[in-house]
Write a protein that holds these residues in place. Structure first.
Motif, PDB file in Angstrom:
ATOM      1  N   ALA A 171       0.889  -1.192  -0.016  1.00  0.00           N
ATOM      2  CA  ALA A 171      -0.052   0.051  -0.078  1.00  0.00           C
ATOM      3  C   ALA A 171       1.013   1.172  -0.095  1.00  0.00           C
ATOM      4  N   ILE A 225      -4.238   2.233  -2.161  1.00  0.00           N
ATOM      5  CA  ILE A 225      -3.896   0.870  -2.652  1.00  0.00           C
ATOM      6  C   ILE A 225      -3.798   0.949  -4.319  1.00  0.00           C
ATOM      7  N   GLU A 243      -4.744  -1.212  -6.919  1.00  0.00           N
ATOM      8  CA  GLU A 243      -5.291  -2.487  -7.035  1.00  0.00           C
ATOM      9  C   GLU A 243      -4.620  -3.453  -8.352  1.00  0.00           C
ATOM     10  N   LEU A 258      -2.105  -5.645  -6.612  1.00  0.00           N
ATOM     11  CA  LEU A 258      -2.615  -6.617  -5.486  1.00  0.00           C
ATOM     12  C   LEU A 258      -3.350  -7.785  -6.099  1.00  0.00           C
TER      13      LEU A 258
END
Lengths: 70, 191
Positions: free
Chosen positions: A58, B173, B175, B178
């Motif tokens: 993140a 984040i 995406e 991930l």
């Protein structure tokens, strides 16, 4: 939430002068200290995110903005 | 009755459970994020339960006498730093939906000798403050926990005075970076 989505939601809410003034990688070892990253989520990240990407699962951002003076 | 497509209640329960059961990391997070001079005047109890993700207070130009809203104050570390900066003529409204966090903030503020920190139990999606009542909003790793972020941000603009400022640390984040196993985890939904 992606950074661009955050900024877009802020614009729609009425903020102006939106700036991302700092970005830092938030890796799996940082995540271990955060309550939302439960032990099982950390385990999933370690198993599914390539090792060379685990230093940034993140991004920690600092966002500044203001309202118009009206 | 409107169907809750966001599973808001379930996500809030997940967040409540995660934060209610948090254990101290010593002061690992506090010392990672803040310089020692920034932590001067912050009681150990607030340092030991620091749960933030960044140090937005380095960028927040808090002025003497301002009314600051700290969304998701947790154990109070940012509220206390902000209270020192705004001084006795200002005040910090420390908002959290967990009573145990508010107790920690109130206790730490008392220990720091601050009487300008007011704790408020409430939801960031329905901030229990009047319109145009706040000069500055700060928050650390909390807005990402809101199932309805658009609503939370609308509440921020409602309570801020014209010209009011917003300075927060939070997660984002990408995406695309991930895998689905992570993105579909309940905690990722909350974030």
């Amino acid at each position: 939430m992606a950074e661009r989505a955050f900024v877009e939601k802020m614009k729609r809410a009425g903020f102006t002068g939106i700036e991302i003034v700092q970005r830092d990688a938030f890796g799996v070892d940082d995540a271990r200290l955060h309550p939302l990253f439960t032990a099982d989520l950390i385990e999933v990240i370690r198993k599914t995110v390539p090792t060379d990407k685990q230093h940034q699962v993140a991004t920690s951002v600092v966002i500044k903005a203001h309202l118009a003076t009206g | 009755m409107t169907k809750d497509l966001m599973h808001s209640a379930e996500l809030k329960d997940l967040v409540r459970e995660a934060y209610s059961s948090v254990v101290s990391d010593g002061d690992a997070t506090a010392t990672r994020l803040y310089a020692e001079d920034e932590l001067a005047g912050v009681p150990r109890s607030a340092r030991e339960f620091a749960l933030g993700v960044g140090n937005h207070l380095r960028y927040a130009d808090i002025q003497l006498g301002e009314t600051i809203l700290d969304i998701g104050c947790g154990a109070g570390i940012d509220s206390i730093i902000a209270a020192h900066r705004t001084g006795p003529a200002g005040r910090v409204l420390a908002l959290d939906f967990l009573p145990e966090m508010l107790e920690r903030t109130a206790s730490a503020a008392a220990e720091a000798g601050l009487d300008n920190v007011e704790t408020i139990e409430g939801d960031m999606e329905a901030i229990p403050l009047p319109d145009d009542s706040v000069d500055h909003i700060i928050s650390n790793g909390v807005i990402n926990l809101s199932p309805r972020k658009t609503r939370t941000l609308a509440e921020c603009t409602r309570v801020l005075r014209p010209g009011g400022r917003f300075c927060v640390s939070d997660f984002t984040i990408d995406e695309e970076d991930l895998p689905p196993e992570v993105l579909t985890h309940p905690a990722a939904w909350a974030g």
